[in-house]
Every structure is written in C-alpha cells, then in structure tokens.
Design a protein around this motif. Structure first.
Motif, PDB file in Angstrom:
ATOM      1  N   ASN A 183       0.917  -1.259   0.132  1.00 14.70           N
ATOM      2  CA  ASN A 183      -0.074   0.087  -0.062  1.00 14.70           C
ATOM      3  C   ASN A 183       0.748   1.323   0.077  1.00 14.70           C
ATOM      4  O   ASN A 183       0.460   2.397   0.247  1.00 14.70           O
ATOM      5  CB  ASN A 183      -0.894  -0.004   1.122  1.00 14.70           C
ATOM      6  N   LYS A 184       2.077   1.217  -0.348  1.00 13.07           N
ATOM      7  CA  LYS A 184       2.952   2.267  -0.612  1.00 13.07           C
ATOM      8  C   LYS A 184       3.445   2.429  -1.999  1.00 13.07           C
ATOM      9  O   LYS A 184       3.528   1.709  -2.692  1.00 13.07           O
ATOM     10  CB  LYS A 184       4.306   2.183   0.263  1.00 13.07           C
ATOM     11  N   LYS A 185       3.421   3.683  -2.272  1.00 12.41           N
ATOM     12  CA  LYS A 185       3.871   4.031  -3.646  1.00 12.41           C
ATOM     13  C   LYS A 185       5.138   4.849  -3.647  1.00 12.41           C
ATOM     14  O   LYS A 185       5.368   5.830  -3.077  1.00 12.41           O
ATOM     15  CB  LYS A 185       2.749   4.900  -4.072  1.00 12.41           C
ATOM     16  N   VAL A 186       6.236   4.369  -4.246  1.00 11.18           N
ATOM     17  CA  VAL A 186       7.714   4.781  -4.205  1.00 11.18           C
ATOM     18  C   VAL A 186       7.684   5.567  -5.522  1.00 11.18           C
ATOM     19  O   VAL A 186       7.108   5.665  -6.560  1.00 11.18           O
ATOM     20  CB  VAL A 186       8.531   3.752  -4.512  1.00 11.18           C
ATOM     21  N   ARG A 187       8.099   6.889  -5.273  1.00 14.47           N
ATOM     22  CA  ARG A 187       8.208   8.119  -5.972  1.00 14.47           C
ATOM     23  C   ARG A 187       9.817   8.267  -6.304  1.00 14.47           C
ATOM     24  O   ARG A 187      10.053   8.634  -7.406  1.00 14.47           O
ATOM     25  CB  ARG A 187       7.652   9.237  -5.641  1.00 14.47           C
ATOM     26  N   GLU A 188      10.615   7.934  -5.599  1.00 11.11           N
ATOM     27  CA  GLU A 188      12.059   8.202  -6.023  1.00 11.11           C
ATOM     28  C   GLU A 188      12.974   7.072  -5.089  1.00 11.11           C
ATOM     29  O   GLU A 188      12.645   6.481  -4.098  1.00 11.11           O
ATOM     30  CB  GLU A 188      12.526   9.516  -5.557  1.00 11.11           C
ATOM     31  N   VAL A 189      13.969   6.652  -5.836  1.00  6.53           N
ATOM     32  CA  VAL A 189      14.957   5.779  -5.311  1.00  6.53           C
ATOM     33  C   VAL A 189      16.353   6.284  -5.382  1.00  6.53           C
ATOM     34  O   VAL A 189      16.742   7.304  -6.257  1.00  6.53           O
ATOM     35  CB  VAL A 189      14.855   4.471  -6.103  1.00  6.53           C
ATOM     36  N   ALA A 190      17.154   5.737  -4.494  1.00  5.91           N
ATOM     37  CA  ALA A 190      18.578   6.051  -4.361  1.00  5.91           C
ATOM     38  C   ALA A 190      19.533   5.111  -3.898  1.00  5.91           C
ATOM     39  O   ALA A 190      18.971   4.108  -2.976  1.00  5.91           O
ATOM     40  CB  ALA A 190      18.836   7.435  -3.358  1.00  5.91           C
ATOM     41  N   CYS A 191      20.480   4.877  -4.678  1.00  5.94           N
ATOM     42  CA  CYS A 191      21.502   3.958  -4.317  1.00  5.94           C
ATOM     43  C   CYS A 191      23.002   4.381  -3.677  1.00  5.94           C
ATOM     44  O   CYS A 191      23.419   5.328  -4.167  1.00  5.94           O
ATOM     45  CB  CYS A 191      21.772   2.892  -5.410  1.00  5.94           C
ATOM     46  N   GLY A 192      23.580   3.789  -2.546  1.00  2.00           N
ATOM     47  CA  GLY A 192      24.936   3.823  -2.249  1.00  2.00           C
ATOM     48  C   GLY A 192      25.780   2.894  -2.951  1.00  2.00           C
ATOM     49  O   GLY A 192      25.223   2.159  -3.766  1.00  2.00           O
ATOM     50  N   SER A 193      27.020   2.717  -2.406  1.00  4.48           N
ATOM     51  CA  SER A 193      27.647   1.592  -2.813  1.00  4.48           C
ATOM     52  C   SER A 193      26.816   0.355  -2.688  1.00  4.48           C
ATOM     53  O   SER A 193      26.931  -0.414  -3.812  1.00  4.48           O
ATOM     54  CB  SER A 193      28.877   1.611  -1.990  1.00  4.48           C
ATOM     55  N   HIS A 194      26.429  -0.061  -1.521  1.00  8.52           N
ATOM     56  CA  HIS A 194      25.698  -1.380  -1.620  1.00  8.52           C
ATOM     57  C   HIS A 194      24.605  -1.318  -0.515  1.00  8.52           C
ATOM     58  O   HIS A 194      24.179  -2.432   0.109  1.00  8.52           O
ATOM     59  CB  HIS A 194      26.554  -2.284  -0.781  1.00  8.52           C
ATOM     60  N   HIS A 195      24.221   0.091  -0.453  1.00 12.06           N
ATOM     61  CA  HIS A 195      22.695  -0.169   0.056  1.00 12.06           C
ATOM     62  C   HIS A 195      21.533   0.830  -0.590  1.00 12.06           C
ATOM     63  O   HIS A 195      22.194   1.547  -1.563  1.00 12.06           O
ATOM     64  CB  HIS A 195      23.035   0.583   1.643  1.00 12.06           C
ATOM     65  N   SER A 196      20.441   0.756  -0.262  1.00 11.73           N
ATOM     66  CA  SER A 196      19.429   1.128  -1.085  1.00 11.73           C
ATOM     67  C   SER A 196      18.389   1.949  -0.148  1.00 11.73           C
ATOM     68  O   SER A 196      18.237   1.969   0.894  1.00 11.73           O
ATOM     69  CB  SER A 196      18.729   0.015  -1.806  1.00 11.73           C
ATOM     70  N   MET A 197      17.747   3.019  -0.902  1.00 13.70           N
ATOM     71  CA  MET A 197      16.960   3.988  -0.206  1.00 13.70           C
ATOM     72  C   MET A 197      15.544   4.252  -1.339  1.00 13.70           C
ATOM     73  O   MET A 197      15.867   4.111  -2.437  1.00 13.70           O
ATOM     74  CB  MET A 197      17.335   5.371   0.062  1.00 13.70           C
ATOM     75  N   ALA A 198      14.552   4.299  -0.726  1.00 16.02           N
ATOM     76  CA  ALA A 198      13.069   4.640  -1.286  1.00 16.02           C
ATOM     77  C   ALA A 198      12.632   5.653  -0.535  1.00 16.02           C
ATOM     78  O   ALA A 198      12.139   5.841   0.604  1.00 16.02           O
ATOM     79  CB  ALA A 198      12.404   3.360  -1.514  1.00 16.02           C
ATOM     80  N   LEU A 199      11.833   6.459  -1.504  1.00 20.50           N
ATOM     81  CA  LEU A 199      11.083   7.710  -1.142  1.00 20.50           C
ATOM     82  C   LEU A 199       9.609   7.577  -1.497  1.00 20.50           C
ATOM     83  O   LEU A 199       9.391   7.205  -2.915  1.00 20.50           O
ATOM     84  CB  LEU A 199      11.429   9.081  -1.305  1.00 20.50           C
ATOM     85  N   THR A 200       8.637   7.258  -0.480  1.00 22.59           N
ATOM     86  CA  THR A 200       7.155   7.110  -1.011  1.00 22.59           C
ATOM     87  C   THR A 200       6.462   8.593  -1.253  1.00 22.59           C
ATOM     88  O   THR A 200       7.025   9.590  -0.708  1.00 22.59           O
ATOM     89  CB  THR A 200       6.479   6.356   0.060  1.00 22.59           C
ATOM     90  N   HIS A 201       5.432   8.474  -1.661  1.00 21.57           N
ATOM     91  CA  HIS A 201       4.681   9.595  -1.977  1.00 21.57           C
ATOM     92  C   HIS A 201       4.101  10.229  -0.959  1.00 21.57           C
ATOM     93  O   HIS A 201       3.782  11.341  -0.850  1.00 21.57           O
ATOM     94  CB  HIS A 201       3.396   8.999  -2.975  1.00 21.57           C
ATOM     95  N   ASP A 202       3.923   9.574   0.091  1.00 24.46           N
ATOM     96  CA  ASP A 202       3.455  10.328   1.488  1.00 24.46           C
ATOM     97  C   ASP A 202       4.570  10.579   2.363  1.00 24.46           C
ATOM     98  O   ASP A 202       4.582  11.010   3.395  1.00 24.46           O
ATOM     99  CB  ASP A 202       2.560   9.316   2.291  1.00 24.46           C
ATOM    100  N   GLY A 203       5.988  10.507   1.867  1.00 28.92           N
ATOM    101  CA  GLY A 203       6.908  11.383   2.407  1.00 28.92           C
ATOM    102  C   GLY A 203       7.797  10.469   3.461  1.00 28.92           C
ATOM    103  O   GLY A 203       8.613  10.971   4.147  1.00 28.92           O
ATOM    104  N   GLU A 204       7.416   9.223   3.317  1.00 26.62           N
ATOM    105  CA  GLU A 204       8.347   7.990   4.338  1.00 26.62           C
ATOM    106  C   GLU A 204       9.457   7.757   3.504  1.00 26.62           C
ATOM    107  O   GLU A 204       9.618   7.524   2.432  1.00 26.62           O
ATOM    108  CB  GLU A 204       7.331   6.978   4.469  1.00 26.62           C
ATOM    109  N   VAL A 205      10.527   7.430   4.242  1.00 23.48           N
ATOM    110  CA  VAL A 205      11.922   7.105   3.801  1.00 23.48           C
ATOM    111  C   VAL A 205      12.033   5.537   4.317  1.00 23.48           C
ATOM    112  O   VAL A 205      12.103   5.062   5.388  1.00 23.48           O
ATOM    113  CB  VAL A 205      13.346   7.819   4.131  1.00 23.48           C
ATOM    114  N   PHE A 206      12.619   4.601   3.214  1.00 28.88           N
ATOM    115  CA  PHE A 206      12.856   3.143   3.326  1.00 28.88           C
ATOM    116  C   PHE A 206      14.339   3.091   3.220  1.00 28.88           C
ATOM    117  O   PHE A 206      14.721   3.498   2.201  1.00 28.88           O
ATOM    118  CB  PHE A 206      11.965   2.298   2.812  1.00 28.88           C
ATOM    119  N   ALA A 207      14.875   2.193   3.791  1.00 35.19           N
ATOM    120  CA  ALA A 207      16.478   1.902   3.515  1.00 35.19           C
ATOM    121  C   ALA A 207      16.638   0.487   3.746  1.00 35.19           C
ATOM    122  O   ALA A 207      15.852  -0.135   4.684  1.00 35.19           O
ATOM    123  CB  ALA A 207      17.259   2.662   4.573  1.00 35.19           C
TER     124      ALA A 207
END
Length: 587
Positions: A183-207
């Motif tokens: 039920n989350k919609k991802v709007r942006e992604v970002a990668c480090g060397s070997h880690h990942s992040m995602a930003l959802t439409h409701d402003g939550e950050v996942f890593a």
C-alpha cells in the motif's frame, strides 16, 4: 591512500574506515548568517531523473556507448542512464515504455536474465509498458527502478541484500520489491555503494542493504535484508528528497531541513564532527535555510537553497567542495557566493566530481575532472551539468536518469534541413534538366557569396522566380543547393567531379574540400584516371597528387581501363612522362 578512497563500505564487511582529524571551516569561506525568516514550506522538487534542459537537448552521443545505437534506435530513446565502475553499462527506456540494456553486465546489472555482456541492446520484457520515474545504481552494481504507479523493482548485485528481497542471491532479472511496502507508492530511489533507499509519495523513507556504518539508519550496524522505514528524527516528518553517498544517506524534509546518517569519516554528514551516525541526525548548521536540492558525491555533499545559494561539505581530496583548497569540511560552507543564482547542482556517489548551473545557463565544474583536481568552480562551455559528467567525470557515468523528451521544437539547422526543396515555403525555383528544385532566396543569400552578388546586382522583385540552369546536371546542382541547407554532401565519386567543378566556379572552398574527400574515398582502378583528369581540370592539387599516386600504384590495371585511353593525347603524354620520372616503368 586518499581519504576519499577509503571505501568504508567495500567488502569485506570487517573493513574499518580511518577517521581523519577534524578540519575547521575554511576562514576564506565562512558560512553566511542564515536569513531571519526561512520559508515555512518547501515545494517538492522534480523527481530525480526528470531533466529540465531549459530548451537545450542533451546529446547522449557524448557517452561513447551510445555510438553502438543506430540513428533510428537513438530516436526512440526517452530516458537513459550510463553507470558501472567503468561507465560500461547502459539502461534506456523508449517512448513506447520498453526498457533495454547493453554493455558489460557486471553482476547481471543489466537485468537481461543472464550475466553475459552485450553490445546489442536486450529488452527487459518484465518491465514492458512500465513508465519509469526514477532509477539509481550502486557500486556492485545493483539497480533500483520506480514506476509511475509506485512500484519498485531491483536487480543486479545482491551480496548485502541491497535488492531488498530478503536474499543475497544475485538478481539476473528485475524483481518486484514489496516487503514492508504494501500500500506504499515509491516515487524516488537512491543507491549507495551497497545500500538502497526509497522515498514514498507520502514522504516516508525506507532503507535496506549493507549497514556497516549505519547507513540504513536502524540504530545498529546489522545488514537489513528488507526495506525498513527510517524513523528516529524523521518520525512524523515528510521527506521530499533523498540521496546516497558511498556509505552515507541524506534526506530533505518538506520544510527544507536536512538529515543525514551513516559513515561520516570525512564529514559528509555535515554535522560538525566525523563520527558515524546510526540514526538520522539534523544538520543544524543549515538552520534557517530552506534546502531545495541535495546531491551526494563519493564522500561529499552539495545543497542548494530556495534562494539559489550553494553549500558544500565533506571530503575534499580532489577539491570537490569548490572552496579553493583540499581541506575537508565537517560543516556546510557556502561556495560560489560571488556568482549569480544557482539553479541546479550535480554530484554522484561513484565520482568525486561536482557541477552547478546558474540562472543564465552557465555551467561550472570542479573536483576530480579527467584526473585533474580543480579546487574552484570552473566555468565551462557546456549547456547542462550532464555534459560535465560525460566528458570529465571518472568514471563518466550519468549522475541521474536523463530524459530526452522529444518535442516539436526544431533547431535552426533542423528547420533548414526540413525546408529544403519544400514547395510550400519556397520563394524561388531552379529548373535543371526539366526538374525543379525549390529554395529560399534569403537562405541562398546568407549561405553563398555567388547568390548574394547575383541577387544584389541582377534580381528584381518583378522577375520570374524560376532560374534555368544548363551548365550542371540535376544531381549535381541539387546536391549543391542541399549543401547550403545541411552542410553535408551525399554523392557518388563520379558525380562529385561535377560538384567539384561547380564548387570551383562558385568559389565554395569548403564544398570543394568535401568533394575531394568523397572522390578520395571512392577511387577505384576503373575511375582513377577519370578522377585524375578532373583534378587537373579543376586545379585541385591535393586531389591530383592523390589520384596520380593511386594510378602509379595500380599502373597495370589502370592502363587497361577505357578511361585511360579516352583522355586527350596531351594529358596522356604528360602522365606517362611524370610516371616515368617516378620510376613507374622500371622492372
């Protein structure tokens, strides 16, 4: 070893990055006092990967890999990303929302279902019809991709679960990442060397993924196999942008505040010390400023305020902070204060290069640029920051997913090319061998001195707008007029002789040189003597020498052609005499 290259997150996990001594802010560039009334809210910036070129189209041919695509294939490209440790991988999306990959395919990062390299684009059928809004890549590399309907896909290197699917198995094809994102919609992604992040439409950050320095923000250094919501100081706040350094993470929230966590050995978190942070920590040095855009390099950060002010902090071994020296900065320091308003900044976690674009379109670069350390922002002739990375970054990756949104706008050159021989817009016709060629007087006057003089001295408005041409053939004269519109010539060598005659008559020296190139590239035993005769007749000395040498080198075959015996006796005698002096008839 340079501090930037300590590679804190590189395998093995036990590697411990060195902690350099604290470096105080440079006295030459003290941070200015923040404004007394910062903006109360921040309009979310364009999603990462969206490119506003301000009317200037990006030339992807600056990246050598794109030379593998045909003109027709290039015309289908809507978005593209060049990545990898040697910038040897490409993923691109067509206007029909088909995803292709080609290149080295390290760790199966192309998502083609295998680990084979390819110079022929392969389609990622699993993503067919998906409209891509964000794409990012790691150092493995692994790849994250978000679609306009909020889905998240991952593939490639997965030794630290950076794909977020709970395993450490390499991902040869895109997989849909759903764990903890229902039920989350991802709007942006970002990668480090070997880690990942995602930003959802409701402003939550996942890593998720590798976490040896706390870059997941979980409060520990245990690797994270699934997407995990980043909380702590971000709890209850709405993020609008995310970015990753090699082993650090940053987020901007909707009021313009910046938070960072993870590795901080070079001060890349901007919190005034060089201690790693296992949870988000606010950059208090930016208090009172409203950050609009933030980007991360390998070990440094750039932040742009809503007033067009630029701040930098972190590693500076290559001058990537633009402060005029190579001292690290543990807190943000303003740079380019003497320049006009900055509207865009650029950096990438796999490089030590920085770039910025001003309100008037000027593009600056600094940091590691083709092996040189440029410690102050250097004004370039580029029209966008992407070109800086194509031409000067090491590796020459793209710092974002680039968008080549084709529209109806035509450049001057494209418009001229399109209107050649167009009856709808032409105001003049040439009749050659009974065929008409439609042109524009203004173009001919601008491009050719012969026509400028002719129209000035002989032409009146009541004259008939048709000019008869009897001296040259239709293919030759049409090619000449087309050259005035396109700067190109497309003729076989035999017709190029006639065009060479025309160019000589009209004193078109550049066209004359082009004709000579065509003739040289098309010379054969059968036409060599004909071309030599033309070169002599039109006083093309360089071409004459070239054709003469060719005839001498292939003398036996050339003397057996019809062209050799059809020339006038005087020229034949001169050729034999000259060839004899060169020793052509010696056994």
């Amino acid at each position: 070893m340079n501090r930037d290259d300590s590679a804190p997150c590189s395998p093995p996990p036990s590697a411990s990055p060195p902690s350099p001594p604290q470096v105080p802010p440079s006295p030459r560039h003290p941070p200015p006092l923040p404004p007394s009334s910062p903006s109360a809210a921040l309009t979310p910036p364009p999603r990462q990967g969206r490119l506003n070129c301000a009317g200037a189209m990006v030339d992807v041919s600056k990246w050598p890999l794109f030379s593998l695509l045909s003109t027709e294939e290039l015309a289908t490209v809507r978005q593209a990303c060049v990545f990898g440790t040697s910038a040897n991988e490409v993923i691109y999306i067509t206007h029909g929302n088909e995803v292709f990959g080609f290149g080295l395919n390290s760790s199966s990062c192309l998502g083609t279902g295998d680990s084979l390299s390819t110079i022929v684009p392969k389609k990622l059928d699993f993503l067919r019809g998906k409209k891509v809004v964000s794409l990012s890549y790691g150092s493995g590399p692994h790849v994250l991709l978000a679609t306009d309907d909020g889905q998240l896909f991952a593939w490639g290197h997965n030794g630290y679960s950076q794909m977020g699917n709970g395993t450490t198995n390499q991902g040869m094809s895109p997989v849909l990442v759903t764990a903890n994102l229902q039920n989350k919609k991802v709007r942006e992604v970002a990668c480090g060397s070997h880690h990942s992040m995602a930003l959802t439409h409701d402003g939550e950050v996942f890593a998720w993924g590798y976490n040896n320095c706390g870059q997941i923000g979980s409060g520990s250094t245990a690797n994270q196999p699934y997407p995990r919501k980043v909380t702590g100081c971000l709890q209850g706040k709405s993020a609008v942008a995310i970015t990753c350094g090699q082993t650090s993470s940053m987020a901007v929230i909707d009021n313009g505040e910046v938070y960072g966590w993870g590795y901080n050995g070079n001060g890349q978190l901007g919190i005034g010390n060089n201690g790693n942070q296992l949870t988000p920590c606010r950059l208090t040095a930016l208090q009172g400023l409203c950050i609009q855009q933030i980007v991360s390099g390998y070990g440094h950060c750039l932040a742009l305020t809503d007033e067009g002010l630029l701040y930098a902090w972190g590693a500076n071994t290559y001058g990537q902070l633009g402060t005029g020296n190579k001292s690290n900065h543990l807190s943000p320091v303003q740079i380019m204060a003497d320049k006009e308003r900055i509207v865009e900044v650029a950096a990438c976690h796999s490089t030590h290069t920085s770039a910025a674009k001003t309100q008037s379109g000027q593009v600056y670069m600094w940091g590691q640029c083709r092996g040189q350390s440029i410690v102050m922002p250097h004004l370039t002739h580029f029209i966008n920051t992407d070109d800086v990375f194509a031409c000067f970054a090491t590796p020459s990756v793209m710092w974002r997913l680039m968008s080549m949104e084709h529209d109806d706008f035509l450049t001057v050159a494209e418009a001229l090319r399109k209107e050649f021989d167009s009856p709808e817009t032409a105001d003049l016709k040439f009749s050659v061998e009974g065929k008409c060629i439609h042109v524009h007087k203004a173009v001919l006057k601008i491009r050719c001195e012969h026509f400028r003089s002719m129209f000035r001295s002989q032409w009146t408005e009541d004259q008939q707008d048709v000019i008869e041409i009897g001296q040259f053939s239709y293919p030759v004269y049409r090619s000449f007029l087309q050259f005035l519109y396109t700067d190109t010539v497309d003729l076989p060598p035999e017709d190029a002789i006639g065009l060479l005659d025309l160019a000589t008559s009209y004193c078109e020296n550049r066209l004359k040189r082009l004709c000579q190139q065509i003739i040289k590239r098309g010379i054969t035993v059968e036409n060599a003597f004909t071309l030599l005769s033309a070169a002599i007749r039109y006083d093309a000395e360089d071409l004459e020498v070239f054709c003469f040498r060719f005839c001498v080198n292939h003398l036996t075959q050339v003397t057996q052609t019809g062209a050799f015996w059809q020339v006038d006796g005087g020229m034949l005698k001169e050729f034999i005499s000259k060839a004899s002096r060169c020793g052509a008839f010696k056994n």
